[in-house]
Enzyme design. Structure first.
Site, PDB file in Angstrom:
ATOM      1  N   ASP A  51       0.848  -1.197   0.000  1.00 32.29           N
ATOM      2  CA  ASP A  51       0.000   0.000   0.000  1.00 32.29           C
ATOM      3  C   ASP A  51       0.881   1.243   0.000  1.00 32.29           C
ATOM      4  O   ASP A  51       1.814   1.359   0.803  1.00 32.29           O
ATOM      5  CB  ASP A  51      -0.907   0.027   1.230  1.00 32.29           C
ATOM      6  CG  ASP A  51      -1.694   1.327   1.311  1.00 32.29           C
ATOM      7  OD1 ASP A  51      -2.594   1.525   0.469  1.00 32.29           O
ATOM      8  OD2 ASP A  51      -1.374   2.162   2.177  1.00 32.29           O
ATOM      9  N   TYR A  56       3.009  10.134   0.658  1.00 33.71           N
ATOM     10  CA  TYR A  56       4.175   9.597   1.343  1.00 33.71           C
ATOM     11  C   TYR A  56       5.454  10.063   0.648  1.00 33.71           C
ATOM     12  O   TYR A  56       5.846   9.542  -0.393  1.00 33.71           O
ATOM     13  CB  TYR A  56       4.131   8.074   1.392  1.00 33.71           C
ATOM     14  CG  TYR A  56       2.895   7.485   2.030  1.00 33.71           C
ATOM     15  CD1 TYR A  56       2.092   8.232   2.904  1.00 33.71           C
ATOM     16  CD2 TYR A  56       2.513   6.176   1.765  1.00 33.71           C
ATOM     17  CE1 TYR A  56       0.968   7.692   3.487  1.00 33.71           C
ATOM     18  CE2 TYR A  56       1.383   5.625   2.355  1.00 33.71           C
ATOM     19  CZ  TYR A  56       0.610   6.394   3.207  1.00 33.71           C
ATOM     20  OH  TYR A  56      -0.526   5.857   3.787  1.00 33.71           O
ATOM     21  N   LYS A  80      -3.427   5.925  -3.482  1.00 34.73           N
ATOM     22  CA  LYS A  80      -4.469   6.818  -2.970  1.00 34.73           C
ATOM     23  C   LYS A  80      -4.631   8.042  -3.858  1.00 34.73           C
ATOM     24  O   LYS A  80      -3.735   8.393  -4.624  1.00 34.73           O
ATOM     25  CB  LYS A  80      -4.139   7.222  -1.525  1.00 34.73           C
ATOM     26  CG  LYS A  80      -3.992   6.007  -0.612  1.00 34.73           C
ATOM     27  CD  LYS A  80      -3.684   6.388   0.811  1.00 34.73           C
ATOM     28  CE  LYS A  80      -3.512   5.154   1.675  1.00 34.73           C
ATOM     29  NZ  LYS A  80      -2.249   4.447   1.409  1.00 34.73           N
ATOM     30  N   VAL A 231      -1.976  -0.842  13.811  1.00 38.68           N
ATOM     31  CA  VAL A 231      -2.408  -1.886  14.742  1.00 38.68           C
ATOM     32  C   VAL A 231      -1.832  -1.688  16.145  1.00 38.68           C
ATOM     33  O   VAL A 231      -2.393  -2.171  17.129  1.00 38.68           O
ATOM     34  CB  VAL A 231      -2.026  -3.273  14.173  1.00 38.68           C
ATOM     35  CG1 VAL A 231      -0.532  -3.504  14.213  1.00 38.68           C
ATOM     36  CG2 VAL A 231      -2.766  -4.389  14.878  1.00 38.68           C
TER      37      VAL A 231
END
Length: 326
Positions: A51, A56, A80, A231
């Site tokens: 991804d 970025y 994206k 996470v």
């Protein structure tokens, strides 16, 4: 590595994906050799889902991922849309949190024309003319001031959604969704359109269950998949409640550290550790297709992958009391 399907797109992603923000210099500089080394470590471990995003490193992540994947096959790529860049002289660009990023001024555009332009540029950076998954990046009040957000949502509804559906029908993309860190904007957009997938960081974790009450049941009903980022809730579920530990990208407050300390003890008493519990937690939810691990260090990636390979007793999860429940 096992795979799971994204919605009903026919796209199957490895249960662990690689998030590429860190290899583009998120918070600290990363040279090309180090970036390629950690991408190779992910590949060698069986990761086939990558991804990335124009945001970025102002395109640096896409360039590095493109160089890495140019002679490979059998991977899934997501990027994206929503941010466009104007190149400026060195030292004149904005500070967007990436060290060593290309010098740019960034502006947001969620219209159909903006989405098309973003994918054209991404295609050149990545060296690809097709994308598996496209995420609409950071639309919503978490990122944008009220007036700007209303304008962006209007542009997205007026032409952005149609453009994404047209690109999907034409086979340029296989699926699309939102890449955001807030539940309300997803609920709002899902009220009038279908999403194949949602990428959300930090809202379905041991510590923060913000997506659990309303959003996950809706995704189950609609057949919308989840990709989990963040996470470890930006750090504290990996480091434990140490001084200076971060939660939601800020230094964790005492009540959060106390909650994590209690979780840490539960894990230790059960013969495991907090980081392992955090890594295994999302996979109990059927709509979760993949968990993204992002790092600039191959050693960190390997440590997490080893933890995931070990069996984990899911009956332990109800004993962890989260900090955020919505």
């Amino acid at each position: 590595m096992k795979t799971r399907e994204i919605g009903k797109t026919g796209v199957h992603v490895t249960e662990i994906g690689f998030g590429t923000a860190p290899v583009a210099g998120l918070y600290r500089a990363v040279d090309e050799e180090s970036a390629q080394a950690v991408l190779q470590a992910a590949w060698d471990s069986g990761v086939r889902y990558f991804d990335t995003a124009p945001h970025y490193g102002a395109g640096l992540a896409e360039e590095r991922v493109g160089r890495f994947l140019k002679d490979k096959s059998g991977y899934v790529i997501s990027t994206k849309v929503g941010r466009l860049h104007i190149g400026v002289p060195e030292g004149k660009g904005g500070d967007y949190g990436f060290v060593g990023a290309h010098p740019v001024i960034q502006h947001c555009d969620y219209s159909g024309a903006g989405i098309e332009k973003s994918l054209e540029v991404s295609s050149k950076r990545l060296g690809m003319d097709r994308f598996d998954i496209v995420f609409v990046h950071d639309i919503g009040p978490y990122t944008h001031a009220p007036g700007d957000n209303e304008r962006h949502l209007r542009a997205f509804r007026e032409s952005g959604i149609r453009k994404l559906n047209d690109l999907k029908s034409a086979g340029v993309i296989k699926g699309w969704g939102l890449g955001v860190n807030e539940v309300p904007v997803i609920m709002d957009i899902m009220s009038d359109t279908h999403l194949d997938v949602i990428l959300m960081a930090g809202r379905y974790t041991l510590l923060d269950r913000g997506a659990e009450a309303e959003l996950l049941p809706l995704c189950r009903k609609r057949g919308t998949s989840f990709v989990i980022g963040g996470v470890f809730n930006s750090g504290i579920l990996a480091t434990g409640p140490v001084e200076g530990a971060t939660f939601d990208y800020m230094e964790a407050k005492p009540d959060v550290r106390a909650k994590v300390a209690a979780m840490e003890k539960i894990a230790k008493d059960a013969g495991t550790d907090l980081a392992s519990a955090a890594l295994h937690f999302p996979f109990q939810e059927p709509v979760v297709a993949s968990v993204l691990l992002g790092t600039a260090k191959a050693s960190s990636l390997q440590r997490n992958l080893v933890a995931l390979e070990k069996p984990f007793d899911a009956s332990l999860f109800p004993r962890f009391e989260p900090h955020v429940i919505r």
